[in-house]
Design an enzyme around this catalytic site. Sequence first.
Site, PDB file in Angstrom:
ATOM      1  N   ASP A 160      50.871  13.466  19.148  1.00  0.00           N
ATOM      2  CA  ASP A 160      51.545  13.278  20.431  1.00  0.00           C
ATOM      3  C   ASP A 160      50.838  12.293  21.353  1.00  0.00           C
ATOM      4  O   ASP A 160      51.466  11.688  22.217  1.00  0.00           O
ATOM      5  CB  ASP A 160      51.776  14.621  21.130  1.00  0.00           C
ATOM      6  CG  ASP A 160      50.493  15.372  21.450  1.00  0.00           C
ATOM      7  OD1 ASP A 160      49.477  15.117  20.789  1.00  0.00           O
ATOM      8  OD2 ASP A 160      50.519  16.236  22.357  1.00  0.00           O
TER       9      ASP A 160
ATOM     10  N   GLU B  59      44.665  11.879   7.680  1.00  0.00           N
ATOM     11  CA  GLU B  59      43.845  10.843   8.320  1.00  0.00           C
ATOM     12  C   GLU B  59      42.707  10.350   7.431  1.00  0.00           C
ATOM     13  O   GLU B  59      42.339   9.169   7.494  1.00  0.00           O
ATOM     14  CB  GLU B  59      43.288  11.363   9.642  1.00  0.00           C
ATOM     15  CG  GLU B  59      44.322  11.557  10.736  1.00  0.00           C
ATOM     16  CD  GLU B  59      44.980  12.924  10.717  1.00  0.00           C
ATOM     17  OE1 GLU B  59      45.787  13.209  11.623  1.00  0.00           O
ATOM     18  OE2 GLU B  59      44.693  13.711   9.775  1.00  0.00           O
TER      19      GLU B  59
ATOM     20  N   HIS C 260      45.156  20.611  24.563  1.00  0.00           N
ATOM     21  CA  HIS C 260      45.050  20.806  23.116  1.00  0.00           C
ATOM     22  C   HIS C 260      44.292  19.622  22.496  1.00  0.00           C
ATOM     23  O   HIS C 260      44.249  18.533  23.056  1.00  0.00           O
ATOM     24  CB  HIS C 260      46.435  20.939  22.477  1.00  0.00           C
ATOM     25  CG  HIS C 260      47.322  19.746  22.650  1.00  0.00           C
ATOM     26  ND1 HIS C 260      47.928  19.432  23.852  1.00  0.00           N
ATOM     27  CD2 HIS C 260      47.697  18.776  21.786  1.00  0.00           C
ATOM     28  CE1 HIS C 260      48.646  18.340  23.712  1.00  0.00           C
ATOM     29  NE2 HIS C 260      48.523  17.911  22.465  1.00  0.00           N
ATOM     30  N   HIS C 261      43.723  19.844  21.359  1.00  0.00           N
ATOM     31  CA  HIS C 261      42.904  18.858  20.626  1.00  0.00           C
ATOM     32  C   HIS C 261      41.578  18.553  21.326  1.00  0.00           C
ATOM     33  O   HIS C 261      40.906  17.579  20.975  1.00  0.00           O
ATOM     34  CB  HIS C 261      43.656  17.537  20.387  1.00  0.00           C
ATOM     35  CG  HIS C 261      44.902  17.657  19.567  1.00  0.00           C
ATOM     36  ND1 HIS C 261      45.168  18.743  18.770  1.00  0.00           N
ATOM     37  CD2 HIS C 261      45.959  16.813  19.406  1.00  0.00           C
ATOM     38  CE1 HIS C 261      46.341  18.574  18.166  1.00  0.00           C
ATOM     39  NE2 HIS C 261      46.842  17.414  18.537  1.00  0.00           N
TER      40      HIS C 261
ATOM     41  N   GLY D   8      29.699   5.982  -1.242  1.00  0.00           N
ATOM     42  CA  GLY D   8      29.938   6.854  -2.383  1.00  0.00           C
ATOM     43  C   GLY D   8      30.691   8.134  -2.070  1.00  0.00           C
ATOM     44  O   GLY D   8      30.322   9.205  -2.532  1.00  0.00           O
TER      45      GLY D   8
ATOM     46  N   ASP E 174      38.955  12.490 -13.047  1.00  0.00           N
ATOM     47  CA  ASP E 174      39.852  13.596 -12.733  1.00  0.00           C
ATOM     48  C   ASP E 174      39.357  14.423 -11.544  1.00  0.00           C
ATOM     49  O   ASP E 174      40.145  14.862 -10.703  1.00  0.00           O
ATOM     50  CB  ASP E 174      40.088  14.490 -13.953  1.00  0.00           C
ATOM     51  CG  ASP E 174      38.809  14.916 -14.671  1.00  0.00           C
ATOM     52  OD1 ASP E 174      37.700  14.626 -14.173  1.00  0.00           O
ATOM     53  OD2 ASP E 174      38.919  15.535 -15.754  1.00  0.00           O
TER      54      ASP E 174
ATOM     55  N   ASN F 285      37.934  13.940 -18.031  1.00  0.00           N
ATOM     56  CA  ASN F 285      36.743  14.378 -18.774  1.00  0.00           C
ATOM     57  C   ASN F 285      36.160  15.672 -18.198  1.00  0.00           C
ATOM     58  O   ASN F 285      34.960  15.901 -18.241  1.00  0.00           O
ATOM     59  CB  ASN F 285      35.695  13.271 -18.839  1.00  0.00           C
ATOM     60  CG  ASN F 285      35.305  12.755 -17.467  1.00  0.00           C
ATOM     61  OD1 ASN F 285      35.761  13.262 -16.446  1.00  0.00           O
ATOM     62  ND2 ASN F 285      34.468  11.735 -17.439  1.00  0.00           N
TER      63      ASN F 285
ATOM     64  N   GLY G 221      35.801  17.155 -15.102  1.00  0.00           N
ATOM     65  CA  GLY G 221      34.980  17.446 -13.926  1.00  0.00           C
ATOM     66  C   GLY G 221      34.160  16.282 -13.415  1.00  0.00           C
ATOM     67  O   GLY G 221      34.441  15.117 -13.689  1.00  0.00           O
TER      68      GLY G 221
ATOM     69  N   GLU H 282      27.790  14.013 -11.268  1.00  0.00           N
ATOM     70  CA  GLU H 282      26.990  15.143 -10.809  1.00  0.00           C
ATOM     71  C   GLU H 282      26.358  15.872 -11.997  1.00  0.00           C
ATOM     72  O   GLU H 282      25.213  16.337 -11.917  1.00  0.00           O
ATOM     73  CB  GLU H 282      27.864  16.123 -10.001  1.00  0.00           C
ATOM     74  CG  GLU H 282      28.777  15.479  -8.969  1.00  0.00           C
ATOM     75  CD  GLU H 282      28.039  14.814  -7.824  1.00  0.00           C
ATOM     76  OE1 GLU H 282      26.794  14.753  -7.861  1.00  0.00           O
ATOM     77  OE2 GLU H 282      28.702  14.350  -6.891  1.00  0.00           O
TER      78      GLU H 282
END
Length: 572
Positions: free
Chosen positions: A37, A59, A122-123, A420, A451, A478, A480, A484
């Site tokens: 708004d 966003e 608000h916000h 990253g 994925d 693959n 996951g 990591e």
Amino acid sequence: MADIRTQSLKKPVDVAEYLFRRLHEAGVRSVHGVPGDYNLVALDYLPGCGLNWVGSVNELNAAYAADGYARVKKISALITTFGVGELSAINGVAGAFSEMIPVVHIVGCPSTLSQRNGMLLHHTLGNGDFNVFANMNTSISCNVAKLNHPSEIADQIDHALRECQLQSRPVYIMLPTDMVQAKVEGARLDNPIDLTEPSNEPEKEDYVVDVVLKYLRAAKRPIILADACAIRHRVLNEVHDLVEKTNLPVFVTPMGKSAVNETHPNYGGVYAGDGSHPDVKEAVSAADLIITIGALKSDFNTSGFTYRTSQLNTIDLHSDHCIVRYSVYPGVRMRGVLRKVINQVSASELAVHPSPTVSTQVNKTDDGSQTITQAWLWPRVGHFLKAKDIVVTETGTANFGIWDTKFPEGVTALSQVLWGSIGWSVGACQGAALAAKDLGDRRRTILFVGDGSFQLTAQELSTMIRQGLKPIIFVLCNEGFTIERFIHGMEATYNDIAQWDFKALVDVFGGSKTSRKFTVKTKDELNKLLTDDAFNAADCLQFVELYMPKEDAPRALVMTAEASAKTNAQRE
């Protein structure tokens, strides 16, 4: 008072129109964001200023898309609403700041009267502080403009856009609801914003050029190394001319990939310290002078800080300073220095050695099985790519695998090696494809995303379909978060993901009649797809589930992950 001031204006124009016409002048044609708004009235002005409203799904994705758009179009715009909207976008804007991407972030906010009275709106945080979110953005914006006073607004807008372009970083513009239709001097629009880069002080520049030429002419094995900031600060013409004039070997870093024409005989490959191919590492290590252009020596850009180069043998040229060995020359910008070095040097006075040969080694990486391995895939991609393609790679296997892909001429590579943020590439792909469309290009936009990463921002597929974009999307299935796993927790459940029917999302998001979907599990299936004329034509959005082994990773990722794990474990 407002009426008296308006009467004194030669060509009164509403603030929103002034802002959006300036964005159009700077090169923006599509604006990403989410309506709220506090920005709705401003959005009404977009069509009249020649700007397309994208309408992003959230966003964060909008910020990622604005990042990708700017990498292709050289500038972008993002519109969010106060508080809830801008904070959702802040990670994407921070990434643009980190990676030096020029994004204009416009935030619709409560009226100046509401702010002065500290109204409980608000916000807000409910404490009457309307500057808290702008303050958060000061560290990730090169300019913050609060458009609170009509007499200052035109100057603020012009200055913000100039800083965005020259520093190649985001700017933050706070647009109160009562300022949207306030009047400013439209006559200023008759004169374009001055976006020209400041010239160096001649005596300083000439001195640096003389020093550079001195060491360059004395070197026995000089080379050129192009990095990210050569792209960000738009000196690729100078890089090309320097290579042509000197005939020196030229290498790129991972973040500098696509800065150099990889079909050029002087191109020697990707240098990333210990993550480099042996012949590249040997050639760079043997150099007694390295001219780095726009260096950004982050951990993932150097395979965990594994450069084996001495500052004594290095000339670093940057957007706002130069370093020759251990001498720093602040305020001397690389463009002017490069141009004068090009004009004054001759290949005949330099010691020139051949570059390593860079080839696409598909046969050498074929293990004889039908399994699509990382080692085989990325050289194979080099045969699929065409001149001027836009290639987007996600943080993870794709970011590291693409090092082993030899690009045709004119390819633009988009990656987010420094910041990253997982999932960035999906939004960036949408923005890049839209930027190419806005430029009137028939360039293909090709995304490689894991994925796990895809699951973070999959909704952006909806925006691509809605905007009629035609990217080729490869989801590397693959099981996951591979990067990591290699840093820590190969079998840990926190690196696992839910197994989606990925290509079914194309139908869910409205692309059943306008898109094509594929599942690929073998080398033969991939070869057939990559040589199919209709697939190569990229006349519609094409979505490929590409299955690969769980515990397989590009060699560069394995090396960098090991170095990253060691860095994470270091203690004083």
